[in-house]
Structures are given as structure tokens and as C-alpha cells.
Write a protein that holds these residues in place. Structure first.
Motif, PDB file in Angstrom:
ATOM      1  N   GLY A 122     -22.513  -9.762 -10.441  1.00 13.29           N
ATOM      2  CA  GLY A 122     -23.525  -9.958 -11.471  1.00 13.29           C
ATOM      3  C   GLY A 122     -23.979  -8.656 -12.077  1.00 13.29           C
ATOM      4  O   GLY A 122     -23.817  -8.411 -13.281  1.00 13.29           O
ATOM      5  N   TRP A 123     -24.523  -7.781 -11.236  1.00 13.83           N
ATOM      6  CA  TRP A 123     -24.973  -6.488 -11.757  1.00 13.83           C
ATOM      7  C   TRP A 123     -23.812  -5.503 -11.908  1.00 13.83           C
ATOM      8  O   TRP A 123     -23.951  -4.472 -12.564  1.00 13.83           O
TER       9      TRP A 123
ATOM     10  N   ALA B 295     -18.687 -10.063 -13.919  1.00 14.41           N
ATOM     11  CA  ALA B 295     -18.773 -11.515 -13.705  1.00 14.41           C
ATOM     12  C   ALA B 295     -18.185 -12.303 -14.864  1.00 14.41           C
ATOM     13  O   ALA B 295     -17.639 -13.394 -14.667  1.00 14.41           O
TER      14      ALA B 295
END
Length: 411
Positions: free
Chosen positions: A313-314, A318
């Protein structure tokens, strides 16, 4: 071919090298380029160093003192032939950083019949060869000021590679590896398609393009080139040092330091590709890492999967990497080795189908003329069918060779 009555399979080496004959460009470019195209002159060496991963030769003037060598002259470039370009046949303790002439190297370095004879001695059936003067992915032409001439030089090299080095005299035993104009992905795509139409299935590329001042694989800049490789089944072949920057630790580190960690650029590059999303965009794209060895791969795949699972995600991937990196590796990436007992003990963690064999002729790391004996010693614990796949089967499939392990030319 003398097989030494061995049951060890005839080797298909995916990483050997050619030292280009002096006439490659002079024989193929228009007459108006005779004074500016790459050419060979004999001149003395003034000084030469290789420290911190940087190679710095200085050519002397006629009449200067110093050892004589053959030098490639091209624009402002003065690049000598060195003993490290072709060390086979020389005692290991006598291999030094020194300039040489064509007469001082083993003829198999540049002559097709002599190369085949040396392959026979070494239990090698077929070989894919990287360049010397253009450097491992054609950086020499990418750095040239005259891009029109540089493009002609890339095409001339490819014509020589396909028509002469891998031509009729090679009898299918030499497998072509071509170059692209790295400065223009559209021109690169056109060159991939031009060569694919005459049976070429491998193209050289940089393991870390930004080191050459080029876009990274995370951009869309290379998409035309990658699309051409995807469509034609052309393998992207990346040799250690194809970013013109060998791994090192300091400006004064001796070459031995870099020699131990040569795999590092391949390691960094593979993570780049696995996190780029390119393998999902181009499902038929495959890459290989020449001379990178394989023992480091299991940990990198484990770590890449953990990062993808927990931090995508970070981590900025993704939206483009939708499958575990280890799965992408299994379908798209090939590691190449010539001496890696640790990697062979961990094949299950790498993937039997993702490993290729090499002999590195005529470099100082080469296992010539005992590649068969080295292979037997390293792989003696493995089943015969596993050895067959590593030594030749995977290469036959990847490079679309005949079932007998030969390049079939235009199809």
C-alpha cells in the motif's frame, strides 16, 4: 565433437563473449564514415587503472614508450584490447590488466572456426555471445555524439552478429544476441522486430538504465521496446556491468572487491523489474541475468514477497503488482551461473526452470577448457534429468533453439 565419453550433457552456454574483428564497422558502413566509424589502431599504452569499478586507459602517441596494444578508436573514445577481454589459454597468475594485440589473444576470441574448435574442447555445443567493444549492451554507441552514425553502428554490429558470427560457418552453434539504440525506445523496438524477423531471440539491455542517464523501468519510456520483445518472444539479456558501473565499495577498492559482489547489480535490477508491473503488462516478456550467479535469489524472493504482502500500500506498487513477486519471477526471470554450488543446493527455492548455464569464454572467470569437469563436480548430486534442463534444456526452450540445441536462423 569429442564428448570425452561423458554422460554430462553437451553444454549450451548463455554467456560467452566475442572480441569483434577489426573490420566489423569498416566493412559495413558507407565510405564517408571510414574516418569516423570504429576502427583499430596499434599504439602504446600511457597508463591504465581499474579501481573502484572504473576502467581508465590512456593511449600514448606514436613514438611514446610503453607496451603496444590494439586500440579501438571511435570519436573521442580510445579503448584498448586488454588481457581481461580474453584470458583463456593464459595461466591465471599471469592474467593482468594489460594491453594486448589480436596476435596475443587466443584466435577463438574473434574467429568463428577457432571458436568452434575451442567449444569442442570444452564440451560446449552452442553459445550466446555478448559484445566487447560496444560493451555489454551497446553503451559505447549510446554515449556517442553522432547519433546518426551510432544507429548505423548498432545495425552494422547486428548484421555482423547474425550474418557472420552466427552465419553459415557457425553451423547453428553460435546464437545471436543483438543490440538496440538505447537512446530511442521506438528505434529500439524497430531493431528488435528487424532482428526477430531473421530468427534472433535475444537482445542486450542494461541492468540499471539510470546509471547510463536513461529512464528506469518504472517509467513508461521503455514500453515500445518491451512491447516489441513481448510480441516477438525476444529475451531481454542483461549482463553484469551493463550499466557501466560495476559494484564496489569505494574509489580505491581493488578489483577483487567488485569481483566478489558482481551479483549486486543483478540483485538490484531484479527487484526493480519485479516491482515495476512490466511483467503483468507484457505477459510474454522474459529477462535473464548473465554472470549474476543464482545463490542470492531465494532470499530476495522471500523478502520481495514479504514487502509486497505487508507494505504494498505505502510501497507504491499495489496498483501495478497484483501477484507475489516470486510468482512473477517463476514465469519471467532466469538466473545464469557458471560456478555456484550454494545455488545448486537450493534449486527448490529458485526454480529448476529458471536456471541457465554459462562458461564465460574467453574471460578470466571462464571455466574453459574444463567446463564439463566443473559441471560434473557441481551437479554430480543432481538427477540426470535435472542436469539436462540446467545445462541445455532451459536454454533450448527460452531461446527457441532446435531440439538438438542449435540456432535455426530465419524461420
Amino acid at each position: 565433437m569429442d564428448t570425452h565419453a561423458s554422460t554430462f550433457p553437451l553444454i549450451i552456454s548463455v554467456d560467452d563473449h566475442t572480441v569483434e574483428p577489426a573490420g566489423v564497422w569498416q566493412d559495413r558502413l558507407p565510405a564517408r564514415y571510414q574516418d569516423t566509424a570504429p576502427r583499430v589502431v596499434r599504439a602504446p599504452l600511457k597508463e591504465m587503472t581499474f579501481l573502484g569499478g572504473r576502467f581508465r586507459p590512456v593511449m600514448g602517441e606514436p613514438g611514446d614508450e610503453g607496451p603496444l596494444g590494439d586500440w579501438w578508436v571511435y570519436g573521442d573514445l580510445r579503448r584498448p584490447l586488454t588481457r581481461l577481454d580474453t584470458a583463456v589459454g593464459v595461466d591465471r597468475d599471469e592474467v593482468r590488466l594489460e594491453v594486448i594485440t589480436y596476435e596475443q589473444m587466443r584466435p577463438g576470441s574473434y574467429d568463428v572456426p577457432a571458436r568452434l574448435a575451442d567449444m569442442d574442447v570444452n564440451h560446449v555445443q552452442s553459445a550466446l555471445c555478448f559484445p566487447t567493444f560496444p560493451r555489454f549492451c551497446g553503451q559505447t554507441f549510446t554515449e556517442a555524439r553522432d547519433r546518426e552514425l551510432a544507429l548505423l553502428c548498432v545495425r552494422a554490429y547486428n548484421d555482423w552478429m547474425v550474418e557472420e558470427w552466427c552465419g553459415p560457418r557457425a553451423r547453428g552453434r553460435l546464437i545471436p544476441l543483438t543490440l538496440i539504440p538505447l537512446w530511442d525506445p521506438e528505434l529500439a523496438a524497430a531493431e528488435v522486430r528487424r532482428n526477430a524477423a531473421r530468427g534472433v531471440r535475444a537482445v542486450a539491455f542494461s541492468e540499471i538504465p539510470p546509471h547510463l542517464g536513461l529512464p528506469s523501468v518504472h517509467t513508461g519510456a521503455w514500453d515500445p521496446f518491451l512491447a516489441a520483445c513481448d510480441e516477438t518472444g525476444t529475451v531481454v539479456a542483461m549482463h553484469i556491468g551493463s550499466s557501466s558501473r560495476m559494484p564496489s565499495t569505494s574509489a580505491d577498492a581493488p578489483p577483487a572487491v567488485g569481483s566478489v559482489i558482481t551479483f549486486a547489480n543483478c540483485c538490484f535490477s531484479m527487484v526493480d523489474w519485479l516491482m515495476s508491473g512490466k511483467f503483468e503488462r507484457f505477459p510474454n516478456l522474459r529477462v535473464m541475468y548473465a554472470e549474476g550467479q543464482i545463490g542470492w535469489i531465494p532470499y530476495i524472493l522471500e523478502r520481495a514477497d514479504v514487502v509486497w504482502e505487508e507494505n504494498r500500500g505505502w510501497g507504491g506498487v499495489a496498483d501495478k503488482v497484483t501477484r507475489p513477486p516470486s510468482e512473477l519471477f517463476a514465469e519471467h526471470v532466469y538466473g545464469c551461473f557458471f560456478d555456484d554450488a550454494f545455488g545448486l543446493r537450493n534449486l527448490d527455492s529458485i526454480g529448476l526452470g529458471n536456471v541457465l548455464y554459462e562458461t564465460d569464454y574467453p574471460h578470466s572467470d571462464s571455466t574453459w577448457p574444463k567446463s564439463r569437469e566443473v559441471g560434473e563436480a557441481q551437479m554430480g548430486h543432481l538427477p540426470a534429468d535435472v542436469v539436462e534442463r540446467i545445462v541445455r534444456g532451459n536454454a533450448i526452450e527460452l531461446l527457441e533453439l532446435t531440439s538438438d540445441g542449435l540456432w535455426q536462423g530465419p524461420v
